[in-house]
Design an enzyme around this catalytic site. Structure first.
Site, PDB file in Angstrom:
ATOM      1  N   ASP A 179       0.911  -1.143   0.000  1.00 28.38           N
ATOM      2  CA  ASP A 179       0.000   0.000   0.000  1.00 28.38           C
ATOM      3  C   ASP A 179       0.949   1.191   0.000  1.00 28.38           C
ATOM      4  O   ASP A 179       1.555   1.499   1.029  1.00 28.38           O
ATOM      5  CB  ASP A 179      -0.880   0.008   1.251  1.00 28.38           C
ATOM      6  CG  ASP A 179      -1.853   1.172   1.220  1.00 28.38           C
ATOM      7  OD1 ASP A 179      -1.412   2.295   0.911  1.00 28.38           O
ATOM      8  OD2 ASP A 179      -3.045   0.972   1.497  1.00 28.38           O
ATOM      9  N   HIS A 180       1.111   1.837  -1.133  1.00 23.32           N
ATOM     10  CA  HIS A 180       2.224   2.789  -1.234  1.00 23.32           C
ATOM     11  C   HIS A 180       2.036   4.000  -0.312  1.00 23.32           C
ATOM     12  O   HIS A 180       2.994   4.691  -0.005  1.00 23.32           O
ATOM     13  CB  HIS A 180       2.500   3.195  -2.686  1.00 23.32           C
ATOM     14  CG  HIS A 180       1.534   4.183  -3.265  1.00 23.32           C
ATOM     15  ND1 HIS A 180       0.319   3.830  -3.757  1.00 23.32           N
ATOM     16  CD2 HIS A 180       1.618   5.524  -3.424  1.00 23.32           C
ATOM     17  CE1 HIS A 180      -0.305   4.907  -4.214  1.00 23.32           C
ATOM     18  NE2 HIS A 180       0.463   5.956  -4.018  1.00 23.32           N
ATOM     19  N   HIS A 242      -5.763   2.887   0.951  1.00 24.04           N
ATOM     20  CA  HIS A 242      -5.031   4.047   1.471  1.00 24.04           C
ATOM     21  C   HIS A 242      -5.796   4.814   2.559  1.00 24.04           C
ATOM     22  O   HIS A 242      -5.226   5.176   3.587  1.00 24.04           O
ATOM     23  CB  HIS A 242      -4.701   5.024   0.342  1.00 24.04           C
ATOM     24  CG  HIS A 242      -4.114   4.380  -0.875  1.00 24.04           C
ATOM     25  ND1 HIS A 242      -3.180   3.370  -0.809  1.00 24.04           N
ATOM     26  CD2 HIS A 242      -4.320   4.595  -2.202  1.00 24.04           C
ATOM     27  CE1 HIS A 242      -2.833   3.001  -2.044  1.00 24.04           C
ATOM     28  NE2 HIS A 242      -3.517   3.733  -2.898  1.00 24.04           N
TER      29      HIS A 242
HETATM   30  O1  LIG Z   1      -3.295   3.577  -5.633  1.00 26.14           O
HETATM   31  C1  LIG Z   1      -3.625   4.567  -6.242  1.00 26.14           C
HETATM   32  O2  LIG Z   1      -3.109   5.748  -5.885  1.00 26.14           O
HETATM   33  C2  LIG Z   1      -3.072   6.832  -6.803  1.00 26.14           C
HETATM   34  C3  LIG Z   1      -2.818   8.072  -5.957  1.00 26.14           C
HETATM   35  O3  LIG Z   1      -1.570   7.957  -5.357  1.00 26.14           O
HETATM   36  P1  LIG Z   1      -0.742   9.254  -4.970  1.00 26.14           P
HETATM   37  O4  LIG Z   1       0.479   8.728  -4.329  1.00 26.14           O
HETATM   38  O5  LIG Z   1      -0.486   9.999  -6.243  1.00 26.14           O
HETATM   39  O6  LIG Z   1      -1.618  10.032  -4.061  1.00 26.14           O
HETATM   40  C4  LIG Z   1      -4.343   6.945  -7.584  1.00 26.14           C
HETATM   41  O7  LIG Z   1      -4.169   7.895  -8.620  1.00 26.14           O
HETATM   42  C5  LIG Z   1      -4.663   5.626  -8.219  1.00 26.14           C
HETATM   43  O8  LIG Z   1      -5.926   5.718  -8.887  1.00 26.14           O
HETATM   44  C6  LIG Z   1      -4.725   4.532  -7.192  1.00 26.14           C
HETATM   45  O9  LIG Z   1      -4.817   3.279  -7.844  1.00 26.14           O
END
Ligand SMILES: O=C1O[C@H](COP(=O)(O)O)[C@@H](O)[C@H](O)[C@H]1O
Ligand SMILES: NC(=O)C1=CN([C@@H]2O[C@H](COP(=O)(O)OP(=O)(O)OC[C@H]3O[C@@H](n4cnc5c(N)ncnc54)[C@H](OP(=O)(O)O)[C@@H]3O)[C@@H](O)[C@H]2O)C=CC1
Length: 495
Positions: A179-180, A242
């Site tokens: 989960d980045h 997230h």
């Molecule tokens: O996991 C995801 O995250 C991105 C948003 O990540 P961020 O680090 O740029 O806030 C999102 O655009 C994408 O749809 C989703 O799969």
């Protein structure tokens, strides 16, 4: 602790895809530049298209140059990259991959530590792990780890099925579910802000906190991911993972120790304490939106239904706002409001903790309203903390004025703040799973989210599209807070 990773070999499935190009190769390069990789490492890229290792190295170089906007100075870096063309659905070529891994382990004197990174569409996850096992690639003298991208299933039953499949080949301790957001500097800072500061933890409960607001807004639309997104929507794409992970970090009890298991078990308790939505609750607690045409930074953009690979009558939500209640002793009565969407006014992720008003306003004659104290955690793009207090207005007799105490994290570290993927890859290489999601967290999150998606799947949103691209979402999202006497705090810092 030793800052260099143990010697390992990384196999990236989906090495010609978007994630590998934009995130994984640049992250590995940064780790290399920071000398966080062992001198002896090898990366094997796997995908269907027929590339030679030479062509693949060229591709890796270009990806890194594009991402870092710099010429790749260190040529020796890419000499650690190899390519193997393989269709993951057929067992035909896994033996040849196995031979390549064994040869590289010999060449680089690697002890058989293997990381299998699945940067591919989730429908392949089960097939790949099953073939890795049946073809003997997981039988290695060292350790083995599986890094798996989101989405982890589409709902609880599909996640359970997937989990069962991958558990045939890897134990829970060997599975690193990415989960980045958990790799973001300021998301990791939530625990430190809470548990390393005497002034916050005593106030961190329903006696002093009025509500908590978490917003993650994007200006981007679905880009070229329409095919995936139209079957997912914002609830599955952002909330299930997230947003709920941030809720868990904000609401968890202090762990006994800072170990992976202790932290994860506190997070799971929060997710299990989320008040489940009944059919009737969904309309009162959750708002969905879909963007129509509008303007982003002055540029006209199309509505969601006009995007590539999106059904022109799509009922998929690109925006979600919700009110979550955590039914436990600490949080009873405190709403956690979440909001996320595409094509919104700005790209920003912020957490606002709004403290309860002072019991009595002594300054009512001179200041009609005393501003509530807010703790704002800026996750991105600016990283930092702002504490909103009240002070005496200079030169005025006992008149209050709101003031801000600001800490900017990326003003100091600047561009050196490690990217989320860089940190997570590094953690995985060292075997630290703290910032990855345990199966119990995934399951609890799906249980909560499934109730909402069930209701939405069975009721067509009559008013879609209901927010203009470039806005902050549908007006019902504002009403959600107004009903409770609150409002969303603006993202741009003007409170
Ligand atoms: O996991 C995801 O995250 C991105 C948003 O990540 P961020 O680090 O740029 O806030 C999102 O655009 C994408 O749809 C989703 O799969
Ligand atoms: N891109 C992003 O920003 C993010 C992606 N993710 C997740 O990461 C994963 C990968 O996404 P992304 O990189 O965008 O996907 P892409 O569609 O860009 O890449 C897919 C990769 O899989 C390969 N591939 C497809 N079918 C096969 C097959 N049968 N056998 C072998 N290789 C195959 C493709 O190469 P080839 O065609 O040569 O076979 C390509 O390398 C997904 O789970 C996604 O949800 C998560 C968060 C963000």
């Amino acid at each position: 602790m030793n800052n260099v990773n143990p010697k390992s070999l990384i196999v990236i499935f989906g090495a010609t895809g978007d994630l590998a190009k934009r995130k994984l190769f640049p992250s590995i390069y940064r780790l290399y530049q920071k000398q966080k990789l062992s001198d002896e490492f090898a990366i094997v890229g796997v995908a269907r298209r027929p590339l030679s290792t030479y062509e693949f190295r060229r591709y890796v170089t270009e990806s890194i140059e594009e991402a870092t906007k710099q010429e790749l100075i260190d040529e020796s870096f890419v000499s650690h990259f190899y390519y193997h063309s393989l269709d993951v659905t057929s067992t035909a070529s896994y033996q040849a991959l196995k031979t390549l891994l064994e040869q590289l382990e010999e060449t680089y004197h690697l002890p058989g530590n293997r990381i299998f990174y699945l940067a591919m569409a989730p429908e392949f996850f089960g097939t790949i792990t099953s073939h890795l096992k049946s073809e003997g690639l997981t039988a290695t003298p060292g350790w083995k780890r599986l890094v798996i991208e989101k989405p982890f299933g589409h709902d609880l039953p599909s996640a359970q099925k997937l989990n069962k499949e991958i558990r045939q080949a890897f134990s829970e301790k060997e599975i690193f579910r990415i989960d980045h957001y958990l790799g973001k500097e300021m998301v990791q800072n939530i625990e430190v802000i809470r548990f390393a500061n005497a002034i916050f933890e005593p106030l961190w409960n329903n006696r002093f906190i009025a509500n908590i607001q978490i917003t993650s807004s994007e200006t981007l639309g679905v880009e070229d991911r329409g095919r995936y997104y139209d079957h997912s929507g914002a609830l599955r794409d952002m909330v299930q993972n997230h947003m709920l992970q941030m809720v868990a970090l904000l609401a968890m009890e202090p762990p006994i120790k800072l170990t992976t298991d202790d932290i994860r078990s506190e997070k799971v308790k929060v997710l299990r304490a989320l008040r489940p939505m009944t059919h009737d609750d969904v309309d009162n607690y959750f708002v969905r939106g879909q963007y129509g045409r509008g303007f982003i930074r002055g540029q006209e953009v199309v509505g969601y239904r006009e995007e590539n690979n999106v059904d022109p009558n799509s009922n998929t939500e690109t925006f979600v706002a919700g009110k979550l209640m955590i039914d436990n002793f600490r949080w009873a009565g405190v709403p956690f409001y979440i909001r996320t969407g595409k094509r919104m006014t700005e790209k920003s992720t912020k957490i606002v903790v709004q403290f309860k008003d002072i019991p009595m306003n002594l300054y009512y004659r001179t200041s009609e309203h005393v501003h509530p104290n807010l703790l704002v955690i800026h996750i991105q793009p600016d990283e930092g903390i702002t504490l909103h207090l009240n002070a005496k207005k200079s030169g005025e007799s006992m008149k209050t004025t709101p003031i801000k105490l600001d800490y900017c994290n990326n003003c100091i570290d600047g561009l050196n703040t490690p990217e989320a993927y860089e940190k997570l890859l590094y953690d995985c290489m060292r075997g630290d799973a703290t910032n990855f999601t345990h199966w119990d967290e995934v399951a609890a999150s799906w249980s909560f989210v499934d109730k909402i998606s069930e209701v939405w799947a069975n009721t067509k949103a009559a008013d879609f599209p209901n927010y203009e691209a470039g806005s902050m979402g549908p007006k019902q999202a504002d009403e959600l807070l107004q009903k409770d006497g609150f409002h969303w705090w603006p993202l741009n810092g003007t409170m």
